[in-house]
Design a protein around this motif. Structure first.
Motif, PDB file in Angstrom:
ATOM      1  N   ARG A 120      43.444  56.823 -12.030  1.00  0.00           N
ATOM      2  CA  ARG A 120      44.687  56.459 -11.077  1.00  0.00           C
ATOM      3  C   ARG A 120      45.749  56.121 -12.201  1.00  0.00           C
ATOM      4  NH1 ARG A 120      39.108  56.201 -10.088  1.00  0.00           N
ATOM      5  NH2 ARG A 120      38.662  57.755  -8.100  1.00  0.00           N
ATOM      6  N   LEU A 121      45.108  55.585 -13.047  1.00  0.00           N
ATOM      7  CA  LEU A 121      46.397  54.395 -13.911  1.00  0.00           C
ATOM      8  C   LEU A 121      47.828  55.309 -14.507  1.00  0.00           C
ATOM      9  CD1 LEU A 121      43.587  52.910 -16.716  1.00  0.00           C
ATOM     10  CD2 LEU A 121      44.791  52.403 -14.265  1.00  0.00           C
ATOM     11  N   PRO A 122      48.784  55.051 -14.189  1.00  0.00           N
ATOM     12  CA  PRO A 122      50.385  55.695 -15.382  1.00  0.00           C
ATOM     13  C   PRO A 122      49.965  55.882 -15.668  1.00  0.00           C
ATOM     14  CG  PRO A 122      50.630  53.170 -14.363  1.00  0.00           C
ATOM     15  CD  PRO A 122      49.422  53.178 -13.871  1.00  0.00           C
ATOM     16  N   PHE A 123      50.744  56.840 -16.976  1.00  0.00           N
ATOM     17  CA  PHE A 123      50.481  57.215 -18.565  1.00  0.00           C
ATOM     18  C   PHE A 123      52.420  57.160 -18.746  1.00  0.00           C
ATOM     19  CE2 PHE A 123      46.790  58.713 -17.231  1.00  0.00           C
ATOM     20  CZ  PHE A 123      45.770  59.153 -18.461  1.00  0.00           C
ATOM     21  N   ALA A 124      52.971  57.262 -17.907  1.00  0.00           N
ATOM     22  CA  ALA A 124      54.243  57.654 -18.014  1.00  0.00           C
ATOM     23  C   ALA A 124      54.990  56.027 -18.636  1.00  0.00           C
ATOM     24  CB  ALA A 124      55.985  58.713 -17.480  1.00  0.00           C
ATOM     25  N   GLY A 125      55.614  56.263 -19.355  1.00  0.00           N
ATOM     26  CA  GLY A 125      55.681  54.411 -19.919  1.00  0.00           C
ATOM     27  C   GLY A 125      55.250  53.785 -20.835  1.00  0.00           C
ATOM     28  N   ARG A 126      53.754  53.986 -20.949  1.00  0.00           N
ATOM     29  CA  ARG A 126      52.535  53.245 -21.817  1.00  0.00           C
ATOM     30  C   ARG A 126      52.418  54.201 -23.311  1.00  0.00           C
ATOM     31  NH1 ARG A 126      48.068  52.024 -17.814  1.00  0.00           N
ATOM     32  NH2 ARG A 126      47.433  50.101 -19.080  1.00  0.00           N
ATOM     33  N   THR A 127      51.766  53.485 -24.342  1.00  0.00           N
ATOM     34  CA  THR A 127      51.137  53.993 -25.044  1.00  0.00           C
ATOM     35  C   THR A 127      50.229  54.306 -25.318  1.00  0.00           C
ATOM     36  OG1 THR A 127      50.702  51.610 -26.244  1.00  0.00           O
ATOM     37  CG2 THR A 127      52.872  51.856 -26.933  1.00  0.00           C
ATOM     38  N   GLU A 128      50.083  55.612 -25.768  1.00  0.00           N
ATOM     39  CA  GLU A 128      49.129  56.220 -26.334  1.00  0.00           C
ATOM     40  C   GLU A 128      47.686  55.095 -26.539  1.00  0.00           C
ATOM     41  OE1 GLU A 128      50.382  60.377 -28.412  1.00  0.00           O
ATOM     42  OE2 GLU A 128      49.674  58.593 -29.621  1.00  0.00           O
ATOM     43  N   ALA A 129      48.184  53.707 -26.957  1.00  0.00           N
ATOM     44  CA  ALA A 129      47.280  52.766 -27.290  1.00  0.00           C
ATOM     45  C   ALA A 129      46.492  52.364 -26.562  1.00  0.00           C
ATOM     46  CB  ALA A 129      47.823  51.917 -28.543  1.00  0.00           C
ATOM     47  N   ALA A 130      47.534  52.184 -26.056  1.00  0.00           N
ATOM     48  CA  ALA A 130      47.822  51.509 -24.349  1.00  0.00           C
ATOM     49  C   ALA A 130      46.250  52.133 -23.340  1.00  0.00           C
ATOM     50  CB  ALA A 130      48.911  51.243 -23.739  1.00  0.00           C
ATOM     51  N   ILE A 131      46.655  52.899 -23.239  1.00  0.00           N
ATOM     52  CA  ILE A 131      45.508  54.207 -22.175  1.00  0.00           C
ATOM     53  C   ILE A 131      44.162  54.418 -22.876  1.00  0.00           C
ATOM     54  CG2 ILE A 131      45.059  56.788 -22.051  1.00  0.00           C
ATOM     55  CD1 ILE A 131      47.500  55.038 -20.423  1.00  0.00           C
ATOM     56  N   ALA A 132      44.076  54.053 -24.515  1.00  0.00           N
ATOM     57  CA  ALA A 132      43.136  54.221 -24.845  1.00  0.00           C
ATOM     58  C   ALA A 132      42.680  53.002 -24.821  1.00  0.00           C
ATOM     59  CB  ALA A 132      43.414  54.563 -26.020  1.00  0.00           C
ATOM     60  N   ALA A 133      43.040  51.656 -25.189  1.00  0.00           N
ATOM     61  CA  ALA A 133      42.515  50.788 -24.732  1.00  0.00           C
ATOM     62  C   ALA A 133      41.726  50.387 -23.003  1.00  0.00           C
ATOM     63  CB  ALA A 133      43.450  49.709 -24.662  1.00  0.00           C
ATOM     64  N   GLU A 134      42.139  50.953 -22.311  1.00  0.00           N
ATOM     65  CA  GLU A 134      41.432  51.361 -21.113  1.00  0.00           C
ATOM     66  C   GLU A 134      40.855  52.071 -20.913  1.00  0.00           C
ATOM     67  OE1 GLU A 134      42.974  49.888 -18.472  1.00  0.00           O
ATOM     68  OE2 GLU A 134      44.867  50.137 -18.119  1.00  0.00           O
ATOM     69  N   LEU A 135      40.353  53.074 -21.753  1.00  0.00           N
ATOM     70  CA  LEU A 135      39.418  54.069 -22.061  1.00  0.00           C
ATOM     71  C   LEU A 135      38.103  53.189 -22.336  1.00  0.00           C
ATOM     72  CD1 LEU A 135      40.973  57.427 -22.922  1.00  0.00           C
ATOM     73  CD2 LEU A 135      39.111  57.324 -20.718  1.00  0.00           C
ATOM     74  N   ASP A 136      38.558  52.529 -23.532  1.00  0.00           N
ATOM     75  CA  ASP A 136      37.521  51.913 -24.167  1.00  0.00           C
ATOM     76  C   ASP A 136      37.008  50.471 -23.301  1.00  0.00           C
ATOM     77  OD1 ASP A 136      36.488  49.481 -25.197  1.00  0.00           O
ATOM     78  OD2 ASP A 136      36.805  50.619 -27.077  1.00  0.00           O
ATOM     79  N   ARG A 137      37.709  49.903 -22.119  1.00  0.00           N
ATOM     80  CA  ARG A 137      37.808  49.290 -21.782  1.00  0.00           C
ATOM     81  C   ARG A 137      36.007  50.060 -20.354  1.00  0.00           C
ATOM     82  NH1 ARG A 137      39.686  48.106 -16.084  1.00  0.00           N
ATOM     83  NH2 ARG A 137      40.931  49.658 -15.984  1.00  0.00           N
ATOM     84  N   LEU A 138      36.753  50.865 -19.941  1.00  0.00           N
ATOM     85  CA  LEU A 138      36.193  51.245 -19.201  1.00  0.00           C
ATOM     86  C   LEU A 138      34.357  52.758 -19.054  1.00  0.00           C
ATOM     87  CD1 LEU A 138      39.296  54.089 -17.290  1.00  0.00           C
ATOM     88  CD2 LEU A 138      38.107  51.751 -16.232  1.00  0.00           C
ATOM     89  N   LEU A 139      34.869  52.589 -20.395  1.00  0.00           N
ATOM     90  CA  LEU A 139      33.275  53.164 -20.565  1.00  0.00           C
ATOM     91  C   LEU A 139      32.472  52.213 -20.653  1.00  0.00           C
ATOM     92  CD1 LEU A 139      34.539  55.400 -23.876  1.00  0.00           C
ATOM     93  CD2 LEU A 139      33.172  56.276 -21.693  1.00  0.00           C
ATOM     94  N   ARG A 140      33.407  50.684 -20.917  1.00  0.00           N
ATOM     95  CA  ARG A 140      32.562  50.256 -20.936  1.00  0.00           C
ATOM     96  C   ARG A 140      31.939  49.011 -20.096  1.00  0.00           C
ATOM     97  NH1 ARG A 140      31.880  48.089 -26.494  1.00  0.00           N
ATOM     98  NH2 ARG A 140      33.422  48.226 -28.441  1.00  0.00           N
ATOM     99  N   GLU A 141      32.715  49.671 -18.426  1.00  0.00           N
ATOM    100  CA  GLU A 141      32.538  48.939 -16.966  1.00  0.00           C
ATOM    101  C   GLU A 141      31.207  50.061 -16.604  1.00  0.00           C
ATOM    102  OE1 GLU A 141      36.243  48.742 -15.360  1.00  0.00           O
ATOM    103  OE2 GLU A 141      36.942  47.101 -16.411  1.00  0.00           O
ATOM    104  N   HIS A 142      31.624  50.872 -17.496  1.00  0.00           N
ATOM    105  CA  HIS A 142      30.177  52.394 -16.482  1.00  0.00           C
ATOM    106  C   HIS A 142      29.617  52.264 -17.407  1.00  0.00           C
ATOM    107  CE1 HIS A 142      32.609  53.416 -13.726  1.00  0.00           C
ATOM    108  NE2 HIS A 142      33.675  53.597 -14.469  1.00  0.00           N
ATOM    109  N   GLY A 143      28.755  50.817 -18.304  1.00  0.00           N
ATOM    110  CA  GLY A 143      27.187  50.986 -19.173  1.00  0.00           C
ATOM    111  C   GLY A 143      27.530  50.971 -20.385  1.00  0.00           C
ATOM    112  N   HIS A 144      28.907  51.829 -21.310  1.00  0.00           N
ATOM    113  CA  HIS A 144      28.675  52.047 -22.734  1.00  0.00           C
ATOM    114  C   HIS A 144      27.840  50.903 -23.468  1.00  0.00           C
ATOM    115  CE1 HIS A 144      29.292  55.827 -21.612  1.00  0.00           C
ATOM    116  NE2 HIS A 144      29.438  56.324 -23.201  1.00  0.00           N
ATOM    117  N   SER A 145      27.605  50.529 -24.190  1.00  0.00           N
ATOM    118  CA  SER A 145      27.583  49.024 -25.053  1.00  0.00           C
ATOM    119  C   SER A 145      28.528  49.805 -26.702  1.00  0.00           C
ATOM    120  CB  SER A 145      25.946  49.450 -25.847  1.00  0.00           C
ATOM    121  OG  SER A 145      25.794  50.189 -26.716  1.00  0.00           O
ATOM    122  N   GLN A 146      28.693  50.561 -26.565  1.00  0.00           N
ATOM    123  CA  GLN A 146      30.018  50.987 -27.653  1.00  0.00           C
ATOM    124  C   GLN A 146      30.750  52.387 -27.765  1.00  0.00           C
ATOM    125  OE1 GLN A 146      27.198  51.984 -31.535  1.00  0.00           O
ATOM    126  NE2 GLN A 146      28.728  53.540 -32.133  1.00  0.00           N
TER     127      GLN A 146
END
Length: 369
Positions: free
Chosen positions: A168-194
């Motif tokens: 649901r997030l925009p990809f174009a115009g964002r860095t790979e690192a920014a999307i990676a940070a979003e994935l990190d955040r979302l994994l933790r929000e959905h219960g990952h401790s690491q």
């Protein structure tokens, strides 16, 4: 989810001793890491201070710990099944460690044991043979219990939810690192401790299976490989999906369709008794027949459990048969240098009636903005 109790650790220790006997070993030597967490419910830091669990093929398990960590070790759910010994700074810690090992024995040593500790034991026990546990007992943790499978399924579902959210997030115009940070955040929000990895490989970077997400701006027309996972309730997740920013070209759709077909064919080939290498062969044949064989440059899968990479490995030359309860990835890919890459990955569990996916997010080519 039901907590793993003391009885489970007692059973694991007994199973480890049994496997050691069957392999002609005198026991297991286990250092801090996933094996120690699995057998002793204990995950201390791995440092220059030796911590060593000895699981003899015959006899009672014992664990040597630094005295400053004695209380932590004594508080684990496995403590009642293990004789706990300690040593103090200033003492020769390898003397009590060596006393737990037969001077002319043969032992499997956990793979992540520090060379500092192993070499010290070898010096004190020149007649003892030490071998890496993955080589002599590769299936030590490979067959999962129903409880472990439930935990892997929950971790997989959480990773699926993170993927659905990132779409649901925009990809174009964002860095790979920014999307990676979003994935990190979302994994933790959905219960990952690491979170262990968040690969975001766009455009030509997608041709590198282990690309580190960087400063490249994702552009309209990019194919983007998303490979991410971590640990939740002690067990791992690992999934890969490929998305496209805007409409893909015919060539991109063709490569995606080949990978999707290869992944499905490999999944359908999973059965108890089938050699692990056969799953790799099935996926590889699909890709080779489509003319992309040279661009599939890694094995098709790896086991998963308390770590995201562990036996069994689905690779040419691995003749070991699949057993019910084994959990592993199926992740074929095609990597075209300078152009793009495609990979699709699910964790699956082998059962008597075939295979069951632990990742259930859509495997279609998703279009993102």
């Amino acid at each position: 989810m039901k907590e793993i109790g003391a009885r489970h650790f007692e059973e694991r220790l007994a199973r480890g001793a049994e496997q050691a006997r069957e392999a002609g070993l005198d026991g297991l030597l286990i250092s801090p890491g996933p094996d120690l967490a699995y057998f002793a419910d204990y995950l201390p830091p791995s440092t220059e201070r030796i911590t060593l669990l000895v699981v003899p093929a015959r006899g009672e398990p014992a664990m040597l710990v630094p005295v400053l960590e004695h209380d932590s070790a004594a508080a684990t759910r496995a403590a009642g099944s293990i004789q706990l010994l300690d040593w103090s700074d200033g003492q020769d810690e390898y003397e009590p460690a060596a006393a737990l090992v037969k001077p002319d024995g043969r032992y499997a040593v956990s793979d992540n044991t520090w060379a500092l500790h192993l070499l010290a034991l070898q010096e004190r026990l020149p007649g003892t043979r030490f071998e890496p546990v993955t080589r002599v007992l590769p299936m030590l943790r490979a067959v999962k219990t129903p409880d472990e499978i439930d935990r892997l399924a929950a971790a997989g579902a959480a990773a699926d939810a993170a993927f659905e959210d990132v779409l649901r997030l925009p990809f174009a115009g964002r860095t790979e690192a920014a999307i990676a940070a979003e994935l990190d955040r979302l994994l933790r929000e959905h219960g990952h401790s690491q979170v262990d990895f968040t690969i975001v490989a766009s455009g030509p970077n997608g041709a590198n299976p282990h690309h580190d997400a960087g400063s490249r701006l994702i552009e309209e027309g990019d194919t983007v490989v998303l490979d991410f996972g971590g640990i939740m309730d002690g067990y791992g997740s690992d999934t890969t999906r490929t998305v496209h920013v805007g409409e893909p070209s015919d060539a991109e759709r063709e490569v995606f369709d080949v990978v999707q077909h290869a992944q499905q064919a490999a999944f359908e080939a999973v059965a108890v008794g089938v050699p692990c290498q056969e799953i790799d062969r099935v996926a590889r044949n699909v890709i080779a027949e489509a003319g992309y064989g040279e661009f599939f440059i890694h094995r098709v899968g790896h086991g998963i459990g308390m770590t995201t990479h562990e036996p069994p490995y689905l690779v040419a030359g691995e003749e070991r048969a699949i057993e019910a309860g084994m959990c592993f990835s199926i992740e074929p890919g095609i990597y075209l240098p300078g152009r793009f890459g495609v990979r699709i990955e699910d964790i699956v569990v082998a059962a008597e009636d075939g295979a069951h996916r632990l990742n259930n997010s859509s495997r279609e080519l998703h279009l993102v903005q």
